[in-house]
Design an enzyme around this catalytic site. Sequence first.
Site, mmCIF file in Angstrom:
data_model
loop_
_atom_site.group_PDB
_atom_site.id
_atom_site.type_symbol
_atom_site.label_atom_id
_atom_site.label_comp_id
_atom_site.label_asym_id
_atom_site.label_seq_id
_atom_site.Cartn_x
_atom_site.Cartn_y
_atom_site.Cartn_z
ATOM 1 N N GLY A 1 0.808 -1.204 0.000
ATOM 2 C CA GLY A 1 0.000 0.000 0.000
ATOM 3 C C GLY A 1 0.847 1.261 0.000
ATOM 4 O O GLY A 1 0.352 2.344 -0.272
ATOM 5 N N CYS A 2 2.138 1.163 0.323
ATOM 6 C CA CYS A 2 3.030 2.318 0.307
ATOM 7 C C CYS A 2 4.441 1.810 0.165
ATOM 8 O O CYS A 2 4.673 0.609 0.053
ATOM 9 C CB CYS A 2 2.871 3.139 1.594
ATOM 10 S SG CYS A 2 3.386 2.247 3.077
ATOM 11 N N GLY A 3 5.398 2.718 0.178
ATOM 12 C CA GLY A 3 6.781 2.310 0.000
ATOM 13 C C GLY A 3 7.398 1.695 1.229
ATOM 14 O O GLY A 3 8.526 1.224 1.177
#
Length: 276
Positions: free
Chosen positions: A119-121
């Site tokens: 969902g994100c880095g």
Amino acid sequence: MDPRPSSPSDRLDSVAAQVTRVRAGAIVAGAQADHLAEETPVALEFNGISHATMLATPADLEDFAVGFSLSEGIIDSVADVRGIDVLPQCDGIVVQVEISSACEARLKSRRRAMAGRTGCGLCGVETLPEVLRPVDPVPAGAPLAIGAVLRAMGAMRARQALHDLTGATHAAGWADADGTVALVREDVGRHNALDKLVGALARQTMQAGGGMVLVSSRASFEMVQKTASAGVGVLAAVSAPTALAVRLADSAGIALLGFLRGADATLYSHPERITS
């Protein structure tokens, strides 16, 4: 009392070094003896499955393994641990923990969930509930005297042998309701020190709930989580808590104190657990 190494030569958690000192703005001639805290990669394996690697002080690693397992919800009690082997390697230490088959199955299920979409880095979507997982509320107990908490913090500082030697470590301690410090664990990492303490309490089957946890650091969300996993209703820290830590302490029934300095402190949650 909890035995600790009595001299630098007994220790595995520090090494001797030669340093050049600067005093009053001037370099002091000649090398002088000093000690440095060890920081070693420690890999935790559960039933042969590699789970996590942390940089830690290579002492009390059996306590560390049990405390990490409890505070991370890998096991439910020390009885779920079947054995621990500490294996030094050329580039670190592997701690092999044998856990019950039920705990192994639960761990594998969690690992499969955490290997999902990104969902994100920084992390997968599935990992956020793991980080902010709820904790069971700590049962209510008799209030502790603020004087006992303040005395205990001072007593723990007097027992930070590795910090006195190196100046580079945090400590976590447990004291009874009278403020008598029974256990202290140190590590270069504040979370590691608290995991070691939680593991020591569990392995020594101490009834920790009627006492307090002391930490020589700030009080983060994870420090409150780990205190709750040990069933302790009072957490006292030298520095400040975070807002998230206070919210968790409030929901978990934990009296969270910060800025314990001398005869001063700030109480952030559950004041009914502390009395004058």
